[in-house]
Scaffold this motif. Structure first.
Motif, PDB file in Angstrom:
ATOM      1  N   UNK A   1       9.449  20.036  -1.550  1.00  0.00           N
ATOM      2  CA  UNK A   1      10.355  19.714  -2.654  1.00  0.00           C
ATOM      3  C   UNK A   1      11.792  20.041  -2.280  1.00  0.00           C
ATOM      4  N   UNK A   2      11.991  21.166  -1.611  1.00  0.00           N
ATOM      5  CA  UNK A   2      13.331  21.557  -1.162  1.00  0.00           C
ATOM      6  C   UNK A   2      13.926  20.515  -0.220  1.00  0.00           C
ATOM      7  N   UNK A   3      13.137  20.047   0.745  1.00  0.00           N
ATOM      8  CA  UNK A   3      13.636  19.081   1.726  1.00  0.00           C
ATOM      9  C   UNK A   3      13.955  17.736   1.075  1.00  0.00           C
ATOM     10  N   UNK A   4      13.142  17.344   0.101  1.00  0.00           N
ATOM     11  CA  UNK A   4      13.390  16.068  -0.570  1.00  0.00           C
ATOM     12  C   UNK A   4      14.627  16.153  -1.461  1.00  0.00           C
ATOM     13  N   UNK A   5      14.757  17.248  -2.203  1.00  0.00           N
ATOM     14  CA  UNK A   5      15.925  17.408  -3.081  1.00  0.00           C
ATOM     15  C   UNK A   5      17.213  17.541  -2.281  1.00  0.00           C
ATOM     16  N   UNK A   6      17.124  18.119  -1.087  1.00  0.00           N
ATOM     17  CA  UNK A   6      18.288  18.244  -0.222  1.00  0.00           C
ATOM     18  C   UNK A   6      18.569  16.956   0.560  1.00  0.00           C
ATOM     19  N   UNK A   7      17.722  15.944   0.356  1.00  0.00           N
ATOM     20  CA  UNK A   7      17.825  14.657   1.052  1.00  0.00           C
ATOM     21  C   UNK A   7      17.656  14.800   2.560  1.00  0.00           C
ATOM     22  N   UNK A   8      16.933  15.832   2.965  1.00  0.00           N
ATOM     23  CA  UNK A   8      16.592  15.979   4.373  1.00  0.00           C
ATOM     24  C   UNK A   8      15.391  15.112   4.698  1.00  0.00           C
ATOM     25  N   UNK A   9      14.474  15.001   3.743  1.00  0.00           N
ATOM     26  CA  UNK A   9      13.269  14.193   3.922  1.00  0.00           C
ATOM     27  C   UNK A   9      13.217  13.134   2.831  1.00  0.00           C
ATOM     28  N   UNK A  10      12.697  11.973   3.160  1.00  0.00           N
ATOM     29  CA  UNK A  10      12.470  10.929   2.175  1.00  0.00           C
ATOM     30  C   UNK A  10      11.105  11.141   1.522  1.00  0.00           C
ATOM     31  N   UNK A  11      10.974  10.719   0.285  1.00  0.00           N
ATOM     32  CA  UNK A  11       9.740  10.969  -0.456  1.00  0.00           C
ATOM     33  C   UNK A  11       8.660   9.936  -0.182  1.00  0.00           C
ATOM     34  N   UNK A  12       9.025   8.741   0.271  1.00  0.00           N
ATOM     35  CA  UNK A  12       8.050   7.649   0.345  1.00  0.00           C
ATOM     36  C   UNK A  12       6.872   7.969   1.278  1.00  0.00           C
ATOM     37  N   UNK A  13       7.166   8.386   2.497  1.00  0.00           N
ATOM     38  CA  UNK A  13       6.103   8.601   3.478  1.00  0.00           C
ATOM     39  C   UNK A  13       5.126   9.702   3.055  1.00  0.00           C
ATOM     40  N   UNK A  14       5.584  10.906   2.661  1.00  0.00           N
ATOM     41  CA  UNK A  14       4.607  11.933   2.275  1.00  0.00           C
ATOM     42  C   UNK A  14       3.823  11.585   1.015  1.00  0.00           C
ATOM     43  N   UNK A  15       4.469  10.935   0.041  1.00  0.00           N
ATOM     44  CA  UNK A  15       3.768  10.586  -1.196  1.00  0.00           C
ATOM     45  C   UNK A  15       2.659   9.579  -0.915  1.00  0.00           C
ATOM     46  N   UNK A  16       2.946   8.535  -0.161  1.00  0.00           N
ATOM     47  CA  UNK A  16       1.918   7.539   0.142  1.00  0.00           C
ATOM     48  C   UNK A  16       0.870   8.098   1.101  1.00  0.00           C
ATOM     49  N   UNK A  17       1.275   8.998   1.967  1.00  0.00           N
ATOM     50  CA  UNK A  17       0.327   9.681   2.856  1.00  0.00           C
ATOM     51  C   UNK A  17      -0.714  10.439   2.023  1.00  0.00           C
ATOM     52  N   UNK A  18      -0.249  11.275   1.099  1.00  0.00           N
ATOM     53  CA  UNK A  18      -1.161  12.071   0.279  1.00  0.00           C
ATOM     54  C   UNK A  18      -1.949  11.196  -0.689  1.00  0.00           C
ATOM     55  N   UNK A  19      -1.318  10.143  -1.196  1.00  0.00           N
ATOM     56  CA  UNK A  19      -1.998   9.259  -2.147  1.00  0.00           C
ATOM     57  C   UNK A  19      -3.184   8.555  -1.496  1.00  0.00           C
ATOM     58  N   UNK A  20      -2.959   7.989  -0.318  1.00  0.00           N
ATOM     59  CA  UNK A  20      -4.040   7.279   0.367  1.00  0.00           C
ATOM     60  C   UNK A  20      -5.134   8.248   0.810  1.00  0.00           C
ATOM     61  N   UNK A  21      -4.730   9.425   1.295  1.00  0.00           N
ATOM     62  CA  UNK A  21      -5.724  10.432   1.675  1.00  0.00           C
ATOM     63  C   UNK A  21      -6.554  10.857   0.470  1.00  0.00           C
ATOM     64  N   UNK A  22      -5.906  11.020  -0.693  1.00  0.00           N
ATOM     65  CA  UNK A  22      -6.625  11.410  -1.908  1.00  0.00           C
ATOM     66  C   UNK A  22      -7.591  10.315  -2.359  1.00  0.00           C
ATOM     67  N   UNK A  23      -7.148   9.068  -2.299  1.00  0.00           N
ATOM     68  CA  UNK A  23      -8.029   7.955  -2.678  1.00  0.00           C
ATOM     69  C   UNK A  23      -9.240   7.896  -1.740  1.00  0.00           C
ATOM     70  N   UNK A  24      -8.990   8.078  -0.436  1.00  0.00           N
ATOM     71  CA  UNK A  24     -10.094   8.081   0.520  1.00  0.00           C
ATOM     72  C   UNK A  24     -11.069   9.212   0.253  1.00  0.00           C
ATOM     73  N   UNK A  25     -10.536  10.389  -0.081  1.00  0.00           N
ATOM     74  CA  UNK A  25     -11.405  11.537  -0.371  1.00  0.00           C
ATOM     75  C   UNK A  25     -12.221  11.312  -1.636  1.00  0.00           C
ATOM     76  N   UNK A  26     -11.620  10.648  -2.643  1.00  0.00           N
ATOM     77  CA  UNK A  26     -12.327  10.402  -3.901  1.00  0.00           C
ATOM     78  C   UNK A  26     -13.412   9.335  -3.748  1.00  0.00           C
ATOM     79  N   UNK A  27     -13.109   8.293  -2.997  1.00  0.00           N
ATOM     80  CA  UNK A  27     -14.056   7.188  -2.851  1.00  0.00           C
ATOM     81  C   UNK A  27     -15.151   7.492  -1.830  1.00  0.00           C
ATOM     82  N   UNK A  28     -14.823   8.263  -0.814  1.00  0.00           N
ATOM     83  CA  UNK A  28     -15.792   8.545   0.251  1.00  0.00           C
ATOM     84  C   UNK A  28     -15.870  10.051   0.516  1.00  0.00           C
ATOM     85  N   UNK A  29     -16.411  10.809  -0.426  1.00  0.00           N
ATOM     86  CA  UNK A  29     -16.503  12.268  -0.236  1.00  0.00           C
ATOM     87  C   UNK A  29     -17.476  12.614   0.890  1.00  0.00           C
ATOM     88  N   UNK A  30     -17.134  13.654   1.621  1.00  0.00           N
ATOM     89  CA  UNK A  30     -17.998  14.102   2.725  1.00  0.00           C
ATOM     90  C   UNK A  30     -19.046  15.106   2.266  1.00  0.00           C
TER      91      UNK A  30
END
Length: 323
Positions: free
Chosen positions: A200-229
């Protein structure tokens, strides 16, 4: 070697030095809990890895007969490598990862701002392939042991939640307890609340963009929900997958790397989604309990293609509107 103002692969306008110092500050906060739990060893390991990255960079400059320019990106590379190691790892392992990151991944492409692959991810992937039994051998975080600052550690190896999930079993720790860092894993990846605050600090400071980490976690979460190990509810599967291993750490400190990530917003979204899908595929079918670094490297390879595709699509759309 290019100066800090001449970095052709840099994805932002602000200086490399300013950005890297902020990232390094965030990474340093992740050393607090390991130091409290295990003593001086995490700090000694991190200092040694950073120092070795700097020494290797000096050696590269001397061989090339160019001016020696130290910059904070070396600090970031060394800290990431150290934080992705087990706290009980022998010192030669992060040392080899640091040398590989500088000599093989960073130096041949021109140094700061010019590396197509994340040096820290490549260094960690190298030692993972060569010594997986060492890389995934952990000491219990609940034992209350103060490890020796130097030398080998004597310990009883335990399995991490990521290793338990790899075997198709349910970890014996409640997901909410994983927020506080009292579980087994790479020493900088278990403090979920601290990592989230850093992101959150890096995004608010504009050091990091939000798009890549948000979609990274979103797709990983969807994969975990649909195909639990494991046999559990989709929500429980998502909690265990996102909070185990190095997935969450990499979403904050590696997927957001301004040099190796795409520069256009749409491309960053696709990049993050692609990386998240790869992580889950590696977890299901890969040989190791953690595959985030390998996913990051594979996504780095396609980042320029994603940028070109996004730019071409935008230009093609503009022509249709004009016509």
């Amino acid at each position: 070697m290019p100066s800090l103002q001449e970095t052709p692969c840099l994805r932002k306008e602000r200086s490399v030095s300013s950005m890297m110092w902020n990232v390094a500050l965030s990474l340093c906060t992740l050393l607090v809990l390991p130091a409290v739990y295990y003593g001086w060893r995490p700090l000694v390991t991190s200092f040694g890895t950073v120092a070795l990255c700097c020494i290797a960079e000096v050696a590269v400059c001397l061989v090339r007969r160019c001016s020696i320019q130290m910059d904070p990106s070396l600090l970031v590379t060394g800290l990431i490598i150290a934080l992705l190691m087990p706290v009980n790892a022998p010192f030669w392992m992060p040392a080899l990862a640091a040398l590989f990151a500088v000599f093989v991944v960073r130096a041949p492409f021109g140094g700061t701002g010019c590396t197509p692959f994340n040096p820290a991810a490549a260094g960690v992937a190298f030692v993972t392939i060569c010594w997986p039994e060492r890389m995934f051998s952990y000491i219990s975080s609940s034992a209350g042991w103060v490890l020796p600052a130097f030398g080998e550690c004597t310990y009883t190896a335990v399995r991490s939640p990521a290793g338990v999930l790899k075997e198709g079993l349910k970890p014996d720790i409640v997901p909410l307890e994983m927020l506080w860092g009292r579980f087994v894993g790479p020493m900088g990846t278990t403090a979920m609340l601290v990592i989230g605050a850093c992101g959150l600090f890096l995004i608010l400071r504009r050091i990091a963009n939000w798009e890549a980490p948000v979609f990274f976690l979103l797709v990983a979460a969807v994969g975990a929900a649909l195909f639990p190990r494991i046999a559990c509810s989709p929500l429980t599967s998502v909690k265990y997958e996102l909070m185990s291993g190095s997935l969450f750490f990499c979403s904050v400190f590696m997927v957001t790397d301004p040099v190796t990530a795409p520069r256009t917003p749409v491309a960053r979204c696709v990049y993050g989604a692609f990386c998240g899908a790869l992580v889950m595929l590696f977890r299901h079918f890969g040989a190791y309990e953690q595959g985030a670094c390998f996913a990051v490297l594979a996504a780095n390879a396609v980042a320029p293609l994603l940028d070109r595709a996004a730019t071409a699509a935008r230009g093609w759309g503009g022509k249709i509107v004009e016509s």
